[in-house]
Write an enzyme that holds these catalytic residues in place. Structure first.
Site, PDB file in Angstrom:
ATOM      1  N   SER A 261       0.829  -1.200   0.000  1.00 31.46           N
ATOM      2  CA  SER A 261       0.000   0.000   0.000  1.00 31.46           C
ATOM      3  C   SER A 261       0.863   1.250   0.000  1.00 31.46           C
ATOM      4  CB  SER A 261      -0.900   0.018   1.241  1.00 31.46           C
ATOM      5  OG  SER A 261      -0.114   0.219   2.410  1.00 31.46           O
ATOM      6  N   LYS A 262       0.201   2.389  -0.212  1.00 36.56           N
ATOM      7  CA  LYS A 262       0.904   3.671  -0.167  1.00 36.56           C
ATOM      8  C   LYS A 262       1.523   3.886   1.217  1.00 36.56           C
ATOM      9  CE  LYS A 262       0.262   8.649  -0.672  1.00 36.56           C
ATOM     10  NZ  LYS A 262       0.787   8.948   0.674  1.00 36.56           N
ATOM     11  N   ARG A 263       0.835   3.406   2.250  1.00 35.50           N
ATOM     12  CA  ARG A 263       1.345   3.552   3.606  1.00 35.50           C
ATOM     13  C   ARG A 263       2.698   2.856   3.761  1.00 35.50           C
ATOM     14  NH1 ARG A 263      -2.750   1.739   5.800  1.00 35.50           N
ATOM     15  NH2 ARG A 263      -3.875   3.672   6.136  1.00 35.50           N
ATOM     16  N   SER A 286       1.845  12.686  -3.814  1.00 34.77           N
ATOM     17  CA  SER A 286       2.397  11.344  -3.607  1.00 34.77           C
ATOM     18  C   SER A 286       3.540  11.157  -4.591  1.00 34.77           C
ATOM     19  CB  SER A 286       1.323  10.280  -3.842  1.00 34.77           C
ATOM     20  OG  SER A 286       0.269  10.423  -2.917  1.00 34.77           O
TER      21      SER A 286
END
Length: 502
Positions: A261-263, A286
């Site tokens: 994920s982006k996290r 991002s």
């Protein structure tokens, strides 16, 4: 056999994730391997989640990656339009068609009514599902009389169209990657096919579009595997031949558990999107691979091997080479763990494959604003690229070529400088001043002769000289540094160092 046609059908609800890039890439590689066609279709029926600029982002990202569609909203094609929002008339026609079969029905239940029923079930410790066990007790065209249904339609009562899941049928399902499986229809619910605004859901729209666009193979993420039974039955309901399906495994977190994920990218310091993406709602940016200094060839090579292995375990392949070797049957069933270190390794390899001239153009197009002549910059690139993972490293690791050191590494200073060093370097500075052909080769000979005449080892001169020029004990050969820094600047740096260590 029909000509192979595949499609990548993202929703414009945000930036393109690494997993989406891989799906598009595998679609593209399979199409090119089979002499087929690769279609980009935008599935924008989810108006509530639509993000301004996301479609343009998707197209730009694919172009940067070299994944060029044969047909798309921008390019057009014989099956246009390629945006679902522009295909409503087509969907309306097929909605009428499926409602004439025994595979679909109209449901008038409101969201409030369904919430109340769910609450009743939850109070008893059960889970409500709109399926073949409950549908005849709910407000739909199966439980109501024709007169009641017509009255509701005449009153413009909102409704959805649901799929009528058959009772107790075992479906045999085939997946190119995962093989054969089966599912009983009693565990499947009656999915909404058409929403109360008249637009189809993903399930119905993608079946219609794939049929209309003559798609032969559907390659998509494993999150759609639970929908394979419904989609198979939808093809049956419409009387169409289904395409072949291939469901790709997840790209996993670096630690190996769970979907990337982006996290995870934020936590471990790597991008999960191909390009920078600015959220139009918040203005938050991002980070993307392109802006982080990755070469598109390296990025796409890395992505390709997240779930597929070419023959002989080769790792460095061009897009054309991948297309020649790609085989859906060799795509892995297990998830592929992402590695930041491996992605950087790929970029390093491709930096080495670039010519000095290619890297020169990349650096000149960057935001470094290097005010230096091309001939000199080419020499710096040649000396520094072996140590570079990203193009900017050529500048960062060789910053001493562009600006004099303002401080000197403490540990290196203790190692390289003693009471005699200042005198020694001052004398060698005079030698440099008298050197007419200020070339690396000539300077190297001058250094050798100077050390020999003084009766000292080369290290006694080279180490403090490197410290004076660089500020640390790093960098390429000292004669190369001297030549590129230039006579006047080299002498000035030696003088600064001598004054610093007084």
């Amino acid at each position: 056999m029909n000509k192979v046609r595949v499609r990548f059908a993202p929703s414009p609800t945000g930036p393109l994730h690494l997993g989406g890039v891989r799906t598009a890439l595998y679609d593209y590689l399979f199409a090119k391997n089979q002499g087929g066609e690769f279609v980009l279709r935008i599935e924008d029926t989810d108006t509530a989640r639509y993000v301004e600029g996301a479609e343009d982002y998707i197209e730009e990202a694919l172009e940067w990656c070299g994944i060029i569609p044969d047909e798309s909203p921008k390019k057009g094609g014989k099956f246009a339009p390629y945006r679902q929002s522009e295909r409503r008339d087509i969907y309306n026609r097929y909605t009428e068609q499926i409602l004439k079969t025994d595979y679909a029905y109209i449901a008038f239940d409101t969201a409030e009514e369904l919430d109340a029923i769910r609450a009743e079930y939850e109070a008893k410790g059960d889970v409500f599902s709109y399926d073949n066990k409950t549908r005849n007790r709910l407000r739909n065209s199966l439980s109501l009389s024709e007169e009641e249904v017509q009255k509701l339609l005449d009153e413009k009562t909102p409704y959805v169209v649901r799929f009528k899941m058959p009772v107790d049928r075992t479906l045999g399902l085939t997946d190119i990657i995962r093989g054969n499986s089966s599912v009983n229809t009693d565990v499947l619910d009656d999915k909404v096919l058409v929403k109360n605004d008249g637009m189809p859901t993903y399930h119905f729209a993608n079946i219609i579009d794939d049929h209309e666009m003559e798609i032969t193979h559907v390659i998509r993420g494993e999150e759609w595997l639970p929908s394979l039974g419904l989609h198979t039955l939808l093809y049956e309901a419409m009387g169409w031949e289904a395409p072949q399906f291939a469901h790709l495994s997840l790209i996993l977190k670096p630690e190996g558990k769970g979907k990337l994920s982006k996290r995870d990218g934020d936590k471990f310091g790597f991008p999960v999107f191909p390009l920078n993406f600015t959220d139009p709602a918040t203005g938050n940016v991002s980070k993307g691979y392109r802006e982080s200094g990755y070469l598109p060839e390296a990025f796409i090579n890395m992505v390709a091997l997240l779930g597929w292995s070419p023959a002989d375990d080769k790792e460095i392949l061009s897009l054309d080479e991948m297309a020649k070797e790609f085989d859906l049957n060799k795509v892995h069933k297990a998830g592929a763990r992402f590695s930041k270190e491996k992605s950087e390794w790929f970029n390093h390899q491709y930096i080495q494959l670039k010519s000095d001239e290619e890297l020169l153009n990349i650096l000149k197009d960057s935001d470094l604003n290097l005010s230096i002549e091309d001939e000199k910059l080419l020499k710096i690139i040649h000396l520094m690229k072996e140590r570079a993972t990203f193009p900017k490293d050529i500048y960062e690791n060789g910053k001493f070529f562009f600006e004099a050191p303002t401080s000197y590494d403490e540990k290196a200073s203790k190692k390289a400088w003693n009471d005699e060093t200042s005198t020694l370097l001052t004398e060698f500075s005079s030698v440099l001043n008298e050197t007419e052909a200020f070339t690396s080769e000539n300077i190297k000979q001058k250094l050798h002769d100077f050390a020999e005449n003084k009766g000292v080892g080369m290290g006694k001169v080279m180490m403090p000289l490197r410290l004076a020029l660089v500020g640390e004990l790093k960098g390429p050969d000292v004669p190369d540094i001297l030549e590129l820094v230039g006579k006047e600047e080299s002498i000035a740096r030696i003088s600064n160092a001598v004054n610093n260590f007084k």
